[in-house]
Design an enzyme around this catalytic site. Structure first.
Site, mmCIF file in Angstrom:
data_model
loop_
_atom_site.group_PDB
_atom_site.id
_atom_site.type_symbol
_atom_site.label_atom_id
_atom_site.label_comp_id
_atom_site.label_asym_id
_atom_site.label_seq_id
_atom_site.Cartn_x
_atom_site.Cartn_y
_atom_site.Cartn_z
ATOM 1 N N TYR A 266 -11.352 9.600 -5.223
ATOM 2 C CA TYR A 266 -12.728 9.725 -4.831
ATOM 3 C C TYR A 266 -12.689 10.582 -3.803
ATOM 4 C CZ TYR A 266 -11.982 5.502 -1.727
ATOM 5 O OH TYR A 266 -12.058 4.604 -0.620
ATOM 6 N N ARG B 154 0.641 -1.135 0.375
ATOM 7 C CA ARG B 154 -0.100 -0.154 0.204
ATOM 8 C C ARG B 154 1.147 1.466 0.229
ATOM 9 N NH1 ARG B 154 -4.221 0.295 4.214
ATOM 10 N NH2 ARG B 154 -3.290 -1.767 5.633
ATOM 11 N N TYR C 154 1.458 4.288 -2.746
ATOM 12 C CA TYR C 154 1.067 6.263 -2.971
ATOM 13 C C TYR C 154 2.002 7.167 -3.509
ATOM 14 C CZ TYR C 154 -2.703 3.238 -0.195
ATOM 15 O OH TYR C 154 -4.151 3.224 0.348
HETATM 16 N N1 SAM Z 1 -10.925 10.222 0.224
HETATM 17 C C1 SAM Z 1 -12.157 9.088 0.502
HETATM 18 C C2 SAM Z 1 -13.093 10.062 0.950
HETATM 19 O O1 SAM Z 1 -13.024 11.070 1.078
HETATM 20 O O2 SAM Z 1 -14.168 9.425 1.843
HETATM 21 C C3 SAM Z 1 -12.109 8.443 1.647
HETATM 22 C C4 SAM Z 1 -10.994 7.084 1.638
HETATM 23 S S1 SAM Z 1 -9.909 6.217 2.189
HETATM 24 C C5 SAM Z 1 -8.146 5.625 1.990
HETATM 25 C C6 SAM Z 1 -10.293 4.400 2.240
HETATM 26 C C7 SAM Z 1 -11.781 4.954 3.816
HETATM 27 O O3 SAM Z 1 -12.410 5.340 3.807
HETATM 28 C C8 SAM Z 1 -12.308 3.527 3.758
HETATM 29 O O4 SAM Z 1 -12.105 2.859 4.347
HETATM 30 C C9 SAM Z 1 -14.098 3.881 4.778
HETATM 31 O O5 SAM Z 1 -14.036 3.909 6.403
HETATM 32 C C10 SAM Z 1 -14.210 5.493 4.135
HETATM 33 N N2 SAM Z 1 -15.504 4.667 2.908
HETATM 34 C C11 SAM Z 1 -14.940 4.826 1.532
HETATM 35 N N3 SAM Z 1 -15.936 4.199 0.635
HETATM 36 C C12 SAM Z 1 -16.585 4.976 0.742
HETATM 37 C C13 SAM Z 1 -18.009 4.098 0.820
HETATM 38 N N4 SAM Z 1 -18.706 4.363 0.023
HETATM 39 N N5 SAM Z 1 -18.943 4.314 2.487
HETATM 40 C C14 SAM Z 1 -18.835 4.197 3.723
HETATM 41 N N6 SAM Z 1 -17.018 4.924 3.749
HETATM 42 C C15 SAM Z 1 -16.612 4.704 2.893
#
Ligand code: SAM
Length: 261
Positions: free
Chosen positions: A89, A63, A67
């Site tokens: 995203y 990971r 990055y």
């Molecule tokens: N940049 C992203 C944001 O602003 O939401 C977060 C990215 S982070 C690397 C990934 C984490 O975001 C996941 O492990 C989860 O905790 C959260 N996440 C991402 N997609 C999600 C979704 N569809 N529903 C709920 N939590 C989500």
């Protein structure tokens, strides 16, 4: 001189702001990590000169290395004089290390770097789980960091744990929970919350019009809920008690509890 705009496209196409849309349209090159095919389609329509940074996920890197590779590619293009817009995203500054790495290198070199906010997973959680952080306050941690570092857990405030699906995955090589991650996390949470406290495994919809996933379960059942947890799950733990007023501090203002509404 090359410059960098760090933008976020939210969790689905309906979340993109007009400002982000316009910057994507006018960028010389777009570097993209998007959550779903609809957003990818949308961004390709806005700017055909789009490169997928998501490709680094499929190259067998750890990971942190993924990055680093992403940051390297961003830096390469900006230092070559390009007007680059990266699109991640959600919110591009929330749990996204490659954009911060690139920014730390590019700013001292005199490149213009700016970040635009995007709709993040916790923004969706506030809406879907009816949580207003003004009511109780809100703690927000990365799940493994929360587990492995000493924190004062405040059970009178909401708690949001990101990346619960990677809890205890310390090798940084996999995209699934460490074998004992959820059990260890539950053991820690049981020090602050009752075993029957209802917690929610939450997934915001990644397509417009779809319903969010809300799996409510007793805290004690979390270790057995592995099948319901995946890389996009976020764990929400509601407050389990009211906060206590600080009489001494009320006195500083000449107030009593009865004065506070
Ligand atoms: N940049 C992203 C944001 O602003 O939401 C977060 C990215 S982070 C690397 C990934 C984490 O975001 C996941 O492990 C989860 O905790 C959260 N996440 C991402 N997609 C999600 C979704 N569809 N529903 C709920 N939590 C989500």
């Amino acid at each position: 001189k090359g410059r960098l705009t760090i933008a976020g496209c939210g969790l689905h196409p309906g979340h993109m702001t007009l400002e982000t849309q316009s910057l994507i349209e006018h960028a010389e090159i777009v570097l993209l990590v998007a959550p779903n095919p609809l957003s990818i389609q949308h961004i390709l329509q806005l700017n055909a000169n789009t490169e997928h940074l998501g490709r680094f996920y499929n190259m067998g890197f750890s990971r942190p290395e993924i990055y680093r590779q992403m940051a390297k590619r961003i830096i390469e293009l900006v230092t070559a004089g390009k007007d680059v817009c990266t699109v991640f995203y959600g919110h591009p500054g929330v749990f996204v290390s490659s954009t911060r790495m690139a920014s730390r290198v590019l700013k001292p070199l005199g490149h213009q770097v700016r970040m635009l906010p995007g709709i993040s997973a916790d923004a969706c959680l506030y809406a879907d789980l009816d949580l207003d952080p003004a009511d109780t306050g809100c703690q927000s941690y990365e799940s493994t960091r929360f587990l492995l570092t000493r924190r004062q857990v405040d059970s009178s405030a909401a708690l949001i744990l990101w990346q619960v699906g990677l809890t205890g995955e310390h090798s940084m090589d996999h995209f699934q929970p460490g074998e004992q991650g959820l059990a260890a996390l539950t053991k820690l949470l049981l020090q602050s919350y009752p075993a029957d406290h209802q917690v929610c495994l939450y997934e915001a919809p990644i397509f417009p019009g779809f319903e969010p996933k809300k799996d409510w379960l007793a805290l004690a059942d979390l270790p057995g809920a592995g099948a319901k947890v995946n890389t996009v799950s976020t764990l929400y733990i509601p407050a389990c008690q009211a906060p206590e007023f600080a009489a001494d501090r009320l006195a500083w203002l000449g107030l009593t509890e009865a004065d506070i509404h």
